[in-house]
Every structure is written in C-alpha cells, then in structure tokens.
Design a protein around this motif. Structure first.
Motif, short mmCIF file in Angstrom:
data_model
loop_
_atom_site.label_atom_id
_atom_site.label_comp_id
_atom_site.label_asym_id
_atom_site.label_seq_id
_atom_site.Cartn_x
_atom_site.Cartn_y
_atom_site.Cartn_z
N ARG A 199 -14.86 4.70 8.58
CA ARG A 199 -13.71 4.95 7.70
C ARG A 199 -12.43 5.15 8.47
O ARG A 199 -11.35 4.82 7.99
N HIS A 203 -9.97 -1.06 10.79
CA HIS A 203 -10.04 -1.98 9.66
C HIS A 203 -10.64 -1.29 8.44
O HIS A 203 -11.58 -0.49 8.57
N THR A 204 -10.13 -1.60 7.26
CA THR A 204 -10.70 -1.07 6.04
C THR A 204 -11.94 -1.89 5.66
O THR A 204 -12.11 -3.03 6.11
N GLN A 205 -12.80 -1.31 4.83
CA GLN A 205 -13.98 -2.04 4.38
C GLN A 205 -13.58 -3.27 3.57
O GLN A 205 -14.18 -4.35 3.72
N GLU A 206 -12.59 -3.13 2.76
CA GLU A 206 -12.14 -4.23 1.90
C GLU A 206 -11.61 -5.40 2.74
O GLU A 206 -11.96 -6.56 2.50
#
Length: 255
Positions: A199, A203-206
């Motif tokens: 998290r 980089h974001t998960q999306e």
C-alpha cells in the motif's frame, strides 16, 4: 458485461462466461482460474473485464472441482480434459479470432501443459498468457515446473510478481530466454502471486493492474499482427524482378 453459457466434457456440464470485446482486436483469450478461486474470483473478473475493455474477447470457465464446490484441485488429466473442452467452446464464441490460451497460476500451468501435449484443439493457438506461473511450491525452489514451459512451441507472455513465493521473475528469466520468438516476461514491481503491491509502495493497486492489462493487450495485438504478416502472399515484385532479368538477357543477346 458477461454472458453465461455451458459446455460438456465427458458427460459433465461446466459453466463458462464470455466477456464481449469493445473495439475488438480480433483476439480471444481463454482465461482459467487458479487453485483457490474460481471464475467469479475478483482477480479473474477484473482481468476479464479489463481486457474486454481493451479489445480482447475473454472466455472464463470453472474446472470440475470448482464447479462442484470442492477445495482440492482435480487430477491433472481431469484438469487438462476440462481445459481442452473449454478451448473448443471458446473457439465457437468468435471463430475468426486468433485464439490465445492461459490462466492464473494453476490455470496457466494447465494451459501450458495442454499446449505442449498438442492435439487438434490447440493446433493453431496464437500464444499462451500466464499470470503468476507456479514455478515451484512455496519454499521448494528445487522442485521446478520449468519443463512445462521449455517444451512450448508457441510464444508465451508470463506476468510475475517480484515477491511471488511460487517463483520470482529472476528465477524465470533463463527459462523465458529459451522460449519461442515473441515470448516475454513482465515483472510486477512489488507484486505477490496475485500482483498485490504494498500500500505504501510507489504504485497503486489500480495503476498496477491497469498497466498489466495494457501489456497483455499490447502483446496479444503484436502476436496477431505477426501472424497476419506471415500469412500474406509473396509480393508481386518477385515477378517484376524476373521480367527485368529477362529484358537484360535479351539486350545482351542482340548483335
């Protein structure tokens, strides 16, 4: 948006879904689930929808053990027979499309095994897409499943998280380097076996999942274009060159 349908394998009815492509690129991907979640798992649904948005017609299905709510995967021969039946069903969804086969973890391994075994069902597949290849059991790096990949004749795209306990991209690089032309290894920075990233990472998960889906669609498009170029007839300039040679010979022969 998906549509449910059924197909039969050895007298057993299995459930499948087809995700219609938006702005189709002329490719179908048969995407099989992993060992711990069926085709309704968030991972499979998200990737099927994401790839459909990028022009890929996606077909998913449940292996028999998942269809009947069992926890333990079926024996390999049962998994492979079910996958072959799914290949036949996927072709019928859009017969003129180039067909790619693959899956998440267990599904990707079975897809590779089916491709290696050959047969009329997979005689002209365009390539194999593996999302999180289970190279070895957790903590047992010497028990490698690399041979399932080394024997492939089709180009392969492997997407692998750098924190994957079942095998890292570094462990797979030498294997991928020996695969057919067009094969690629896509490392997911910080990703685990399901490409989940920290998290607090960069980089974001999306954005991570969107980038992976972009890469899959890009690779499939390039493979389709390569097949199309290879199937084109020889250019007419060959005949033109022959005529030019004949004219030259005639001029030389004049007194």
């Amino acid at each position: 948006m998906s549509e449910r349908f059924h197909f039969d394998v050895d007298g057993e009815r299995l459930t499948a879904f087809v995700y219609a492509a938006k702005k189709p690129i002329g490719a179908t991907l048969l995407l099989a689930h992993g060992g711990s979640g069926g085709q309704k798992d968030r991972f499979i649904v998200d990737y099927a929808n994401g790839l459909a948005e990028r022009g890929v017609l996606v077909v998913t299905f449940d292996f028999p053990f998942m269809e009947h709510g069992r926890r333990s995967p079926d024996p390999d021969d049962v998994l492979q027979d079910a996958y072959r039946g799914a290949v036949v069903a996927a072709r019928q969804c859009r017969p003129k499309n180039r067909l790619f086969i693959g899956g998440k973890s267990l599904g990707g391994r079975v897809a590779a095994e089916v491709a290696v075994e050959g047969g009329e069902e997979v005689a002209d597949i365009a390539g194999v897409v593996v999302l999180g290849y289970p190279l070895h059991p957790v903590g047992k790096s010497t028990a490698s499943r690399a041979q399932h990949l080394r024997d492939l004749d089709e180009p392969v795209l492997i997407v692998q998280g750098t924190r994957d306990a079942f095998g890292t991209p570094d462990e797979l690089r030498r294997v991928v380097a020996a695969l057919p032309e067009g094969s690629e290894l896509r490392a997911v920075d910080g990703g685990d076996h399901s490409f989940m990233v920290p998290r607090r990472g960069p980089h974001t998960q999306e954005s991570t999942e969107a980038e992976i889906q972009d890469e899959i669609a890009r690779w499939m498009t390039e493979i389709c274009e390569t097949h199309e170029a290879a199937s084109r007839p020889a250019p007419a300039r060959i005949a033109t060159h022959a005529r030019a040679q004949l004219r030259s010979l005639r001029r030389t022969a004049r007194p």
